[in-house]
Design an enzyme around this catalytic site. Structure first.
Site, PDB file in Angstrom:
ATOM      1  N   ALA A 152     -20.625  -3.748  -5.423  1.00 43.49           N
ATOM      2  CA  ALA A 152     -19.748  -4.900  -5.214  1.00 43.49           C
ATOM      3  C   ALA A 152     -18.702  -4.593  -4.150  1.00 43.49           C
ATOM      4  O   ALA A 152     -18.369  -5.450  -3.316  1.00 43.49           O
ATOM      5  CB  ALA A 152     -19.075  -5.287  -6.526  1.00 43.49           C
ATOM      6  N   TYR A 153     -18.176  -3.374  -4.166  1.00 43.15           N
ATOM      7  CA  TYR A 153     -17.178  -2.983  -3.169  1.00 43.15           C
ATOM      8  C   TYR A 153     -17.787  -2.987  -1.771  1.00 43.15           C
ATOM      9  O   TYR A 153     -17.191  -3.524  -0.826  1.00 43.15           O
ATOM     10  CB  TYR A 153     -16.646  -1.588  -3.519  1.00 43.15           C
ATOM     11  CG  TYR A 153     -15.630  -1.044  -2.539  1.00 43.15           C
ATOM     12  CD1 TYR A 153     -14.381  -1.638  -2.400  1.00 43.15           C
ATOM     13  CD2 TYR A 153     -15.912   0.087  -1.774  1.00 43.15           C
ATOM     14  CE1 TYR A 153     -13.442  -1.138  -1.515  1.00 43.15           C
ATOM     15  CE2 TYR A 153     -14.978   0.596  -0.884  1.00 43.15           C
ATOM     16  CZ  TYR A 153     -13.745  -0.017  -0.758  1.00 43.15           C
ATOM     17  OH  TYR A 153     -12.823   0.486   0.123  1.00 43.15           O
ATOM     18  N   VAL A 154     -18.972  -2.425  -1.649  1.00 46.40           N
ATOM     19  CA  VAL A 154     -19.649  -2.397  -0.350  1.00 46.40           C
ATOM     20  C   VAL A 154     -19.982  -3.810   0.118  1.00 46.40           C
ATOM     21  O   VAL A 154     -19.899  -4.114   1.318  1.00 46.40           O
ATOM     22  CB  VAL A 154     -20.910  -1.523  -0.420  1.00 46.40           C
ATOM     23  CG1 VAL A 154     -21.806  -1.743   0.785  1.00 46.40           C
ATOM     24  CG2 VAL A 154     -20.521  -0.056  -0.500  1.00 46.40           C
ATOM     25  N   SER A 156     -18.207  -6.412  -0.359  1.00 41.61           N
ATOM     26  CA  SER A 156     -16.980  -6.983   0.210  1.00 41.61           C
ATOM     27  C   SER A 156     -16.693  -6.384   1.579  1.00 41.61           C
ATOM     28  O   SER A 156     -16.253  -7.082   2.501  1.00 41.61           O
ATOM     29  CB  SER A 156     -15.795  -6.771  -0.741  1.00 41.61           C
ATOM     30  OG  SER A 156     -15.367  -5.425  -0.777  1.00 41.61           O
TER      31      SER A 156
END
Length: 244
Positions: A152-154, A156
């Site tokens: 999820a971080y990647v 974004s």
């Protein structure tokens, strides 16, 4: 204030990589707006560190995802220093989980800060940064290394890279560079929090230089893009010691 002094606004500028960026740009001779979201005391401490070293800085607040708050933050920097030449978007959050078990509320939180926040600040920067200036967003080297738990971080940060490269093309003819910095593992409280020492040691050995990055390493890359790198535009600079 000298009319030739350049001015920077650094989001998330009160701690970690953001503070290192503030201090480096101030040492480079820029006046700096130190943006914070909630911790005024830490922002004031950063301003005090800059001014005690002979620099110029002012603290400004606001939710990066709120266009009205960030417009006001830009206004405050312009009132204090006369304009904005460099905008550095270090503000972001990182919530880790395998994709299969991610709390979707965490996905929404990262989307709001990392994607919408970067978009809002970039939009203000595109309208306000003076010719000869620079806009510098923040991605992550995990876009390349694809570590489990970072999905999820990647996602974004992949969006941040995409909008950065488009904005560079949209600002054709304005003499404003737009780039992103993608740090590797960097020894900040955010990175170290919750990690076992063995995990930290393995990440430190992953790069050929066999150490974690320091916030000052990342600030050096920002300094390059904010200053002498006038022919570097529409790029993602991976500051990670040679990690894949």
């Amino acid at each position: 204030m000298n009319s030739t002094t350049r001015v920077a606004l650094v989001t998330g500028g009160s701690g970690g990589i953001g503070r290192a960026v503030v201090e480096r740009l101030a040492a480079d001779g820029l006046a700096v707006g130190v943006h914070y979201a909630g911790n005024k005391a830490r922002a004031d401490e950063t301003v005090a560190a800059v001014t005690s070293a002979g620099g110029r800085a002012v603290a400004v607040s606001g939710d990066v995802a709120d266009e009205h708050a960030m417009s006001a933050a830009f206004d405050a920097v312009e009132r204090e220093f006369g304009g904005v030449d460099v905008v550095v978007n270090t503000a972001g959050i990182m919530l880790l989980s395998p994709i299969a078990t991610l709390d979707l509320d965490d996905l929404d939180r990262m989307h709001r800060t990392n994607i919408r926040g970067t978009f809002v600040v970039s939009q203000q920067a595109a309208r306000r940064v003076r010719g000869g200036g620079a806009i510098i967003n923040f991605s992550t080297s995990v876009v390349r290394t694809q570590l489990p738990g970072y999905g999820a971080y990647v996602a974004s940060k992949g969006a941040v890279e995409a909008m950065t490269l488009v904005l560079a093309r949209e600002l054709r003819g304005k003499d404003i560079t737009v780039n992103a910095v993608a740090p590797g593992p960097t020894a900040t409280p955010l990175f170290l929090q919750g990690k076992e020492q063995a995990t930290i040691d393995n990440l430190a050995k992953a790069a050929p230089l066999e150490r974690l990055g320091a916030p000052q390493d990342i600030a050096e890359a920002v300094s390059f893009l904010a200053g002498p790198a006038r022919w570097v535009n529409g790029q993602v600079l991976y500051a990670n010691g040679g990690l894949a």
